[in-house]
Design a protein around this motif. Sequence first.
Motif, PDB file in Angstrom:
ATOM      1  N   GLN A 139       0.826  -1.204   0.000  1.00 37.65           N
ATOM      2  CA  GLN A 139       0.000   0.000   0.000  1.00 37.65           C
ATOM      3  C   GLN A 139       0.865   1.261   0.000  1.00 37.65           C
ATOM      4  O   GLN A 139       0.530   2.252  -0.677  1.00 37.65           O
ATOM      5  N   ALA A 140       1.977   1.221   0.750  1.00 37.55           N
ATOM      6  CA  ALA A 140       2.878   2.375   0.761  1.00 37.55           C
ATOM      7  C   ALA A 140       3.434   2.624  -0.637  1.00 37.55           C
ATOM      8  O   ALA A 140       3.503   3.770  -1.100  1.00 37.55           O
ATOM      9  N   ARG A 141       3.840   1.560  -1.327  1.00 41.01           N
ATOM     10  CA  ARG A 141       4.344   1.718  -2.693  1.00 41.01           C
ATOM     11  C   ARG A 141       3.276   2.350  -3.593  1.00 41.01           C
ATOM     12  O   ARG A 141       3.561   3.291  -4.341  1.00 41.01           O
ATOM     13  N   GLU A 142       2.057   1.827  -3.516  1.00 45.09           N
ATOM     14  CA  GLU A 142       0.985   2.362  -4.361  1.00 45.09           C
ATOM     15  C   GLU A 142       0.675   3.815  -4.010  1.00 45.09           C
ATOM     16  O   GLU A 142       0.404   4.636  -4.903  1.00 45.09           O
ATOM     17  N   THR A 143       0.721   4.142  -2.731  1.00 43.76           N
ATOM     18  CA  THR A 143       0.447   5.519  -2.331  1.00 43.76           C
ATOM     19  C   THR A 143       1.520   6.460  -2.847  1.00 43.76           C
ATOM     20  O   THR A 143       1.219   7.567  -3.324  1.00 43.76           O
ATOM     21  N   TRP A 144       2.795   6.032  -2.779  1.00 44.04           N
ATOM     22  CA  TRP A 144       3.857   6.880  -3.323  1.00 44.04           C
ATOM     23  C   TRP A 144       3.676   7.093  -4.817  1.00 44.04           C
ATOM     24  O   TRP A 144       3.892   8.205  -5.320  1.00 44.04           O
ATOM     25  N   LEU A 145       3.260   6.074  -5.532  1.00 40.01           N
ATOM     26  CA  LEU A 145       3.050   6.212  -6.981  1.00 40.01           C
ATOM     27  C   LEU A 145       1.924   7.203  -7.282  1.00 40.01           C
ATOM     28  O   LEU A 145       1.935   7.866  -8.323  1.00 40.01           O
ATOM     29  N   ARG A 146       0.967   7.307  -6.371  1.00 43.73           N
ATOM     30  CA  ARG A 146      -0.118   8.282  -6.543  1.00 43.73           C
ATOM     31  C   ARG A 146       0.372   9.717  -6.337  1.00 43.73           C
ATOM     32  O   ARG A 146      -0.338  10.660  -6.689  1.00 43.73           O
ATOM     33  N   CYS A 147       1.550   9.878  -5.769  1.00 45.49           N
ATOM     34  CA  CYS A 147       2.099  11.210  -5.517  1.00 45.49           C
ATOM     35  C   CYS A 147       2.879  11.760  -6.712  1.00 45.49           C
ATOM     36  O   CYS A 147       3.482  12.837  -6.614  1.00 45.49           O
ATOM     37  N   ALA A 148       2.912  11.037  -7.826  1.00 47.39           N
ATOM     38  CA  ALA A 148       3.695  11.444  -8.995  1.00 47.39           C
ATOM     39  C   ALA A 148       3.260  12.829  -9.484  1.00 47.39           C
ATOM     40  O   ALA A 148       2.080  13.195  -9.359  1.00 47.39           O
ATOM     41  N   PRO A 149       4.220  13.601 -10.027  1.00 48.58           N
ATOM     42  CA  PRO A 149       5.628  13.283 -10.254  1.00 48.58           C
ATOM     43  C   PRO A 149       6.427  13.320  -8.950  1.00 48.58           C
ATOM     44  O   PRO A 149       6.201  14.188  -8.104  1.00 48.58           O
ATOM     45  N   LEU A 150       7.349  12.375  -8.811  1.00 45.04           N
ATOM     46  CA  LEU A 150       8.076  12.197  -7.568  1.00 45.04           C
ATOM     47  C   LEU A 150       9.389  12.970  -7.581  1.00 45.04           C
ATOM     48  O   LEU A 150      10.146  12.910  -8.550  1.00 45.04           O
ATOM     49  N   GLY A 151       9.645  13.672  -6.495  1.00 46.49           N
ATOM     50  CA  GLY A 151      10.949  14.287  -6.310  1.00 46.49           C
ATOM     51  C   GLY A 151      11.937  13.264  -5.775  1.00 46.49           C
ATOM     52  O   GLY A 151      11.610  12.089  -5.580  1.00 46.49           O
ATOM     53  N   ALA A 152      13.157  13.711  -5.491  1.00 48.82           N
ATOM     54  CA  ALA A 152      14.202  12.789  -5.029  1.00 48.82           C
ATOM     55  C   ALA A 152      13.822  12.143  -3.700  1.00 48.82           C
ATOM     56  O   ALA A 152      14.010  10.933  -3.512  1.00 48.82           O
ATOM     57  N   ARG A 153      13.260  12.919  -2.766  1.00 44.24           N
ATOM     58  CA  ARG A 153      12.872  12.356  -1.462  1.00 44.24           C
ATOM     59  C   ARG A 153      11.779  11.308  -1.627  1.00 44.24           C
ATOM     60  O   ARG A 153      11.835  10.245  -0.999  1.00 44.24           O
ATOM     61  N   GLU A 154      10.806  11.572  -2.494  1.00 40.85           N
ATOM     62  CA  GLU A 154       9.710  10.625  -2.689  1.00 40.85           C
ATOM     63  C   GLU A 154      10.195   9.350  -3.388  1.00 40.85           C
ATOM     64  O   GLU A 154       9.742   8.248  -3.072  1.00 40.85           O
ATOM     65  N   ARG A 155      11.141   9.498  -4.323  1.00 39.60           N
ATOM     66  CA  ARG A 155      11.696   8.309  -4.976  1.00 39.60           C
ATOM     67  C   ARG A 155      12.482   7.453  -3.984  1.00 39.60           C
ATOM     68  O   ARG A 155      12.462   6.221  -4.052  1.00 39.60           O
ATOM     69  N   MET A 156      13.165   8.128  -3.051  1.00 42.03           N
ATOM     70  CA  MET A 156      13.853   7.384  -1.998  1.00 42.03           C
ATOM     71  C   MET A 156      12.858   6.622  -1.136  1.00 42.03           C
ATOM     72  O   MET A 156      13.070   5.451  -0.800  1.00 42.03           O
ATOM     73  N   GLU A 157      11.739   7.251  -0.791  1.00 42.70           N
ATOM     74  CA  GLU A 157      10.721   6.589   0.023  1.00 42.70           C
ATOM     75  C   GLU A 157      10.080   5.427  -0.749  1.00 42.70           C
ATOM     76  O   GLU A 157       9.761   4.390  -0.159  1.00 42.70           O
ATOM     77  N   LEU A 158       9.891   5.589  -2.044  1.00 40.89           N
ATOM     78  CA  LEU A 158       9.389   4.492  -2.869  1.00 40.89           C
ATOM     79  C   LEU A 158      10.367   3.319  -2.847  1.00 40.89           C
ATOM     80  O   LEU A 158       9.959   2.151  -2.724  1.00 40.89           O
ATOM     81  N   ALA A 159      11.646   3.626  -2.934  1.00 38.48           N
ATOM     82  CA  ALA A 159      12.660   2.568  -2.866  1.00 38.48           C
ATOM     83  C   ALA A 159      12.631   1.871  -1.510  1.00 38.48           C
ATOM     84  O   ALA A 159      12.787   0.638  -1.429  1.00 38.48           O
ATOM     85  N   ARG A 160      12.421   2.617  -0.437  1.00 35.87           N
ATOM     86  CA  ARG A 160      12.312   2.004   0.896  1.00 35.87           C
ATOM     87  C   ARG A 160      11.116   1.059   0.963  1.00 35.87           C
ATOM     88  O   ARG A 160      11.193  -0.013   1.577  1.00 35.87           O
ATOM     89  N   SER A 161      10.008   1.460   0.345  1.00 34.65           N
ATOM     90  CA  SER A 161       8.830   0.587   0.328  1.00 34.65           C
ATOM     91  C   SER A 161       9.147  -0.720  -0.395  1.00 34.65           C
ATOM     92  O   SER A 161       8.758  -1.806   0.061  1.00 34.65           O
ATOM     93  N   LEU A 162       9.869  -0.628  -1.500  1.00 29.48           N
ATOM     94  CA  LEU A 162      10.249  -1.834  -2.243  1.00 29.48           C
ATOM     95  C   LEU A 162      11.208  -2.703  -1.430  1.00 29.48           C
ATOM     96  O   LEU A 162      11.142  -3.932  -1.491  1.00 29.48           O
TER      97      LEU A 162
END
Length: 329
Positions: A139-162
């Motif tokens: 769910q965290a991964r999907e929520t981050w994808l809904r925040c697109a376009p992602l900045g560097a901090r958000e891409r890092m958080e997406l990577a943490r979810s993965l």
Amino acid sequence: MLLTVRITLLRQLTRVDLARFGPRLAEALVTRSQQVKIRRSFVPRRTAAADEAVALYQRLVQDRPGRHEVGLARALVAQGSVPDDRTVESALAQGREAIGYVENATDLDGLVALARAQLMVAMQLRSDAPRDALPLADQARETWLRCAPLGARERMELARSLTEIGYCRAALGEPAEALAAREEAVELFRRLPLWTRLKYMPARLEAMTGLADSLVSHYRWAEAVTLTTGAREDLTFMSRVEPLRFRPTLGRLLFVIAKCHVGLGEPEAALAAAEEAVGHYRWLAEHDPIRYHSRLIVALRALAGILNAVGLYEKAAWATAEAEAMESR
């Protein structure tokens, strides 16, 4: 203006006008709870800042419902993320409460708060309940994808979810899915700007450790050793600077390295890495027994497994006996 000075001034102003200055003070306190170093001597300051932020936001929500729930969710995540001596159950309660405030969010700030809360709860659950943690990490991964376009901090958080998804998949006996998630996480980190990679080094090293573990599970030992070389150097250096923050990951990485050497037929190197790993967990259990006593037991059992794999059966029995003795206390 220094953050500490800003907080002092905002405290005075908040006493005069809570509605106007309270949110600014609460956000400054959340920032302080995240900025103060993780060294043991700094933990009380982080805890105090997060606790004050939550209490302040609770007052604001009570006074003006519907306006400050996102801020309260952020403060609860900050409170649950402080590495203090409170129980996992309290951190889970804070994370779940945060999710409750923003689970129906559609705006960017609400989605970011929701994703961070989902990820925090997943991280708290993953060791003891990976089956419960996996849906939250997804769910965290999907929520981050809904925040697109992602900045560097958000891409890092997406990577943490993965990274969390990979951990859970591996724990649930799904090595192919774990490898795919971990490869994607490491690739996301590699594509981040250099400064962002340095700033979020703990998350990057955690992702690399997970990927190395998955490579070992697929018998790709040489690739895993190559991947771990730089990560081991970084973790060894940073463990001297902030041991409570980096030694847990270093311990996990050393066990991965030990498995690599077992697979490559190098028993002495395997044993050295495993024993070094246990040494780190002994230090952690001594300095933070609430969090690391159980992990030391797991580390001793892992050492016994390595000892058995290299034919040192008597030493393996000793390690197992020590783990059982600690478990019975």
